[in-house]
Design a protein around this motif. Structure first.
Motif, mmCIF file in Angstrom:
data_model
loop_
_atom_site.group_PDB
_atom_site.id
_atom_site.type_symbol
_atom_site.label_atom_id
_atom_site.label_comp_id
_atom_site.label_asym_id
_atom_site.label_seq_id
_atom_site.Cartn_x
_atom_site.Cartn_y
_atom_site.Cartn_z
ATOM 1 N N LEU A 44 0.833 -1.196 0.000
ATOM 2 C CA LEU A 44 0.000 0.000 0.000
ATOM 3 C C LEU A 44 0.872 1.252 0.000
ATOM 4 O O LEU A 44 1.895 1.312 0.683
ATOM 5 C CB LEU A 44 -0.915 0.017 1.232
ATOM 6 N N GLN A 45 0.422 2.255 -0.735
ATOM 7 C CA GLN A 45 1.141 3.518 -0.819
ATOM 8 C C GLN A 45 0.204 4.642 -0.374
ATOM 9 O O GLN A 45 -0.953 4.694 -0.789
ATOM 10 C CB GLN A 45 1.600 3.766 -2.253
ATOM 11 N N LEU A 46 0.727 5.539 0.459
ATOM 12 C CA LEU A 46 -0.091 6.642 0.946
ATOM 13 C C LEU A 46 -0.379 7.637 -0.174
ATOM 14 O O LEU A 46 0.534 8.106 -0.850
ATOM 15 C CB LEU A 46 0.627 7.349 2.093
ATOM 16 N N LEU A 47 -1.666 7.950 -0.367
ATOM 17 C CA LEU A 47 -2.068 8.976 -1.326
ATOM 18 C C LEU A 47 -2.144 10.344 -0.664
ATOM 19 O O LEU A 47 -1.659 11.336 -1.203
ATOM 20 C CB LEU A 47 -3.452 8.646 -1.894
ATOM 21 N N LEU A 48 -2.809 10.390 0.483
ATOM 22 C CA LEU A 48 -2.965 11.647 1.207
ATOM 23 C C LEU A 48 -3.429 11.367 2.628
ATOM 24 O O LEU A 48 -3.858 10.256 2.938
ATOM 25 C CB LEU A 48 -3.952 12.566 0.489
#
Lengths: 116, 116
Positions: A44-48
């Motif tokens: 998972l990658q942080l978007l905001l």
């Protein structure tokens, strides 16, 4: 107690059209809210993230989300979808309380499909 | 690249066996989280460690255990494995030095466990 509901399990849009992924939350304390993206077979990658500063939060790749306390919502939007946006998106709520750590609750995820 | 590393990337084993998954957090991050992601149950929070101590517990089975070592790396031990334990196991780390503020988590690429 905290909870998060992603209102759509699947969203399909055409390339170049707007994206709206909906998230409602419940929290007993002032929450922190996050959107993460997961591409197939990736982490998972942080978007905001929202942490009680500005209610309109801008993230990476043209995404933004607005914290609406009265509606307990934190919907994710993007003006124009790109093929590379096809992925699964997770809304996350966390209550920081007075400790350094907070237990986070993940939504069930929304799969975004982008049609050419 | 999030800076979080997980080994191994893939693991295939048999029912009844025991495995150990390893996670190295980002440099400077004190908190480590473990998650299980499967098709039928989605993303489930298992457990969190902060600076070597257990901080929060989620849906972790008694057959599973974890620890965080003085160098801050963490291991997740899964024993008496069952077919249903087949899943992607993610590790995440965060700074969490600011009291009352929940910091975002940075996810590793995951370990895919297959139990035959």
């Amino acid at each position: 107690a905290q909870s998060v509901t992603q209102l759509d399990s699947h969203v399909s849009v055409s390339e170049g059209t707007p994206v709206l992924l909906r998230c409602n939350y419940s929290s007993s304390y002032s929450p922190s809210l996050f959107w993460y993206v997961q591409h197939p077979n990736k982490g998972l990658q942080l978007l905001l993230k929202y942490t009680s500063a500005a209610t309109l939060v801008k993230g990476i790749n043209g995404f933004e989300a607005e914290f609406k306390k009265s509606e307990t919502s934190f919907h994710l939007t993007k003006p124009s979808a790109h093929m590379s946006d096809a992925a699964e998106y997770f809304c996350v709520v966390s209550e920081a309380r007075n400790t350094n750590a907070g237990k986070s609750t993940f939504g069930d995820g929304t799969t975004l499909t982008v049609k050419p | 690249d999030s800076g979080v590393t997980q080994t191994p990337k893939h693991l295939i084993t048999a029912t009844g066996q025991r495995v150990t998954l390893r996670c190295s957090p980002r440099s400077g991050d004190l908190s480590v989280y473990w998650y299980q992601q499967s098709l039928d149950q989605g993303l489930q929070f298992l457990i969190q460690y902060y600076n070597g101590e257990e901080r929060a517990k989620g849906n972790i089975l008694e057959r599973f255990s974890a620890q965080q070592f003085p160098d801050l790396h963490s291991e997740l031990n899964l024993s008496s494995l069952e077919l249903g334990d087949s899943a992607l196991y993610f590790c995440a780390s965060s700074v969490e030095r600011l009291a009352g503020v929940y910091n975002e988590q940075f996810f590793g690429p995951g370990t895919r466990l297959t139990v035959l």
